[in-house]
Scaffold this motif. Structure first.
Motif, PDB file in Angstrom:
ATOM      1  N   LEU A   3      70.294   0.313 -97.479  1.00  0.00           N
ATOM      2  CA  LEU A   3      70.346  -0.887 -98.306  1.00  0.00           C
ATOM      3  C   LEU A   3      71.746  -1.470 -98.352  1.00  0.00           C
ATOM      4  CD1 LEU A   3      68.227   0.376-101.359  1.00  0.00           C
ATOM      5  CD2 LEU A   3      67.435  -0.531 -99.159  1.00  0.00           C
ATOM      6  N   GLU A   4      71.812  -2.791 -98.272  1.00  0.00           N
ATOM      7  CA  GLU A   4      73.082  -3.514 -98.393  1.00  0.00           C
ATOM      8  C   GLU A   4      72.896  -4.665 -99.375  1.00  0.00           C
ATOM      9  OE1 GLU A   4      76.225  -5.608 -95.315  1.00  0.00           O
ATOM     10  OE2 GLU A   4      74.155  -6.343 -95.382  1.00  0.00           O
ATOM     11  N   GLY A   5      73.770  -4.730-100.376  1.00  0.00           N
ATOM     12  CA  GLY A   5      73.764  -5.867-101.284  1.00  0.00           C
ATOM     13  C   GLY A   5      72.589  -5.937-102.235  1.00  0.00           C
ATOM     14  N   VAL A   6      71.871  -4.852-102.449  1.00  0.00           N
ATOM     15  CA  VAL A   6      70.760  -4.868-103.403  1.00  0.00           C
ATOM     16  C   VAL A   6      71.356  -4.612-104.790  1.00  0.00           C
ATOM     17  CG1 VAL A   6      68.523  -3.911-104.044  1.00  0.00           C
ATOM     18  CG2 VAL A   6      69.182  -4.052-101.630  1.00  0.00           C
ATOM     19  N   GLY A   7      71.731  -5.692-105.456  1.00  0.00           N
ATOM     20  CA  GLY A   7      72.438  -5.581-106.722  1.00  0.00           C
ATOM     21  C   GLY A   7      71.556  -5.644-107.949  1.00  0.00           C
ATOM     22  N   SER A  11      70.242  -8.044 -99.290  1.00  0.00           N
ATOM     23  CA  SER A  11      70.205  -8.578-100.643  1.00  0.00           C
ATOM     24  C   SER A  11      69.013  -9.498-100.845  1.00  0.00           C
ATOM     25  CB  SER A  11      71.493  -9.354-100.942  1.00  0.00           C
ATOM     26  OG  SER A  11      71.555 -10.523-100.142  1.00  0.00           O
ATOM     27  N   GLU A  12      68.677  -9.716-102.116  1.00  0.00           N
ATOM     28  CA  GLU A  12      67.515 -10.518-102.466  1.00  0.00           C
ATOM     29  C   GLU A  12      67.661 -11.968-101.996  1.00  0.00           C
ATOM     30  OE1 GLU A  12      69.304  -8.654-104.450  1.00  0.00           O
ATOM     31  OE2 GLU A  12      68.006  -7.146-105.348  1.00  0.00           O
ATOM     32  N   GLY A  13      68.882 -12.481-101.972  1.00  0.00           N
ATOM     33  CA  GLY A  13      69.078 -13.879-101.622  1.00  0.00           C
ATOM     34  C   GLY A  13      69.367 -14.113-100.153  1.00  0.00           C
ATOM     35  N   HIS A  14      70.443 -13.489 -99.654  1.00  0.00           N
ATOM     36  CA  HIS A  14      70.917 -13.796 -98.305  1.00  0.00           C
ATOM     37  C   HIS A  14      70.495 -12.785 -97.252  1.00  0.00           C
ATOM     38  CE1 HIS A  14      73.742 -15.900-101.060  1.00  0.00           C
ATOM     39  NE2 HIS A  14      73.588 -16.861-100.170  1.00  0.00           N
ATOM     40  N   GLY A  15      69.872 -11.716 -97.663  1.00  0.00           N
ATOM     41  CA  GLY A  15      69.475 -10.715 -96.691  1.00  0.00           C
ATOM     42  C   GLY A  15      70.672  -9.923 -96.193  1.00  0.00           C
ATOM     43  N   LEU A  16      70.528  -9.337 -95.039  1.00  0.00           N
ATOM     44  CA  LEU A  16      71.596  -8.534 -94.457  1.00  0.00           C
ATOM     45  C   LEU A  16      72.752  -9.414 -93.994  1.00  0.00           C
ATOM     46  CD1 LEU A  16      69.323  -6.149 -92.364  1.00  0.00           C
ATOM     47  CD2 LEU A  16      70.800  -5.417 -94.252  1.00  0.00           C
TER      48      LEU A  16
END
Length: 298
Positions: free
Chosen positions: A127-131, A228-233
């Motif tokens: 996972l990357e950017g999953v805030g 991430s939920e918005g921009h993806g990887l």
């Protein structure tokens, strides 16, 4: 109550013994936030049970009489205080009315290194950017349900042991192993470790050029990368991947929520892939039997 749990009755909102549970909505005072005491907090009987079964050492419980009694069989081996109070006093301590009626705190434990995480794994989530805490908790719940062996948390991910993540995961974040690689250099090194362990890095993205996940999965060990939920990887993560994959969508829809996408992809890599393997083995065995019969008739 049998066992070593110490039942302590209190009706004092200001009781200092309850400070581990105090003001859970105040970010700078929450014990599960940076700057706090670094505690794991479980809400509700189901999640508290999973906390008790986990490697995380339970420190204390706070709840109404009925909920503490429901947990009776699970607390026999615990030598910790269980504070029993009313729903109103509990709300005054916690800072909101808790429908689930019981909380437990625990100390954190050391997490595995990336090398330890992947050593015996076949499928992991990267996972990357999953805030978002709730999306992260849902991903862990999906990973546990569908047999994913571990989770690697990269830059921009929130702490899966925050109270909301633990709650949304239904406590499964306490049983799915995870490793953290939050800095850029640490992240790059972690992906190298994953690849060197024989994993194919599959980046899940709706971008043009990606191939359907089930076409790329094969029989290899797979590290499924979700962004991430918005921009993806990020572009860096996509460049580090061995293949870009997607879950085909109906016209007019480009993507799903990250936790939902994760569930679909986890299913493909675990349950469905294992079913395909078993069916292939069955057909091979059947063909072998037919061949043996034909040979015997000659």
């Amino acid at each position: 109550m049998a066992g070593s749990v110490q039942l302590i009755y209190t009706d004092d909102v200001g009781d200092p013994r309850l400070d581990e549970f105090r003001d859970l909505t105040t970010a700078d005072r929450r014990p599960d936030r940076p700057g706090g005491r670094g505690l794991v907090i479980a809400e509700g009987t189901v999640v508290v049970r999973r906390l008790v079964e986990s490697p995380y050492p339970v420190r204390a419980l706070l709840g109404v009489q009925r909920r503490i009694e429901e947990l009776h069989p699970d607390l026999d081996e615990l030598d910790v205080p269980a504070y029993v109070t009313s729903a109103d006093v509990m709300a005054g301590v916690v800072g909101f009315h808790l429908n689930r009626g019981v909380l437990a705190t625990a100390d954190k434990v050391p997490q595995p290194s990336v090398a330890e995480l992947v050593r015996d794994a076949g499928v992991i989530a990267v996972l990357e950017g999953v805030g978002d805490h709730e999306n992260l908790g849902a991903l862990f719940r999906n990973a546990a349900a569908l047999g994913v062996d571990g989770v690697l948390l990269g830059p921009g991910c929130s702490d899966p042991l925050y109270r909301r993540s633990v709650r949304v995961s239904m406590g499964h974040v306490l049983r799915v192993p995870f490793a953290v690689a939050s800095g850029p250099a640490e992240w790059k090194a972690a992906l190298d470790v994953v690849r060197d362990a024989g994993f194919r890095l599959a980046a899940l993205t709706p971008r043009p050029g990606s191939v359907p996940l089930w076409e790329a999965a094969g029989d290899e060990k797979v590290a499924l990368m979700l962004g991430s939920e918005g921009h993806g990887l990020s572009d860096e993560a996509l460049a580090a991947a061995d293949v870009a994959v997607s879950v085909p969508m109906a016209d007019g829809v480009d993507s799903l929520n990250v936790a939902t996408t994760g569930a679909v992809a986890f299913y493909e890599l675990t349950v469905r892939r294992e079913a395909v393997r078993k069916e292939a083995a069955r057909r091979e065995a059947a063909a072998g039997r037919e061949g043996a019969v034909a040979h015997a008739r000659r």
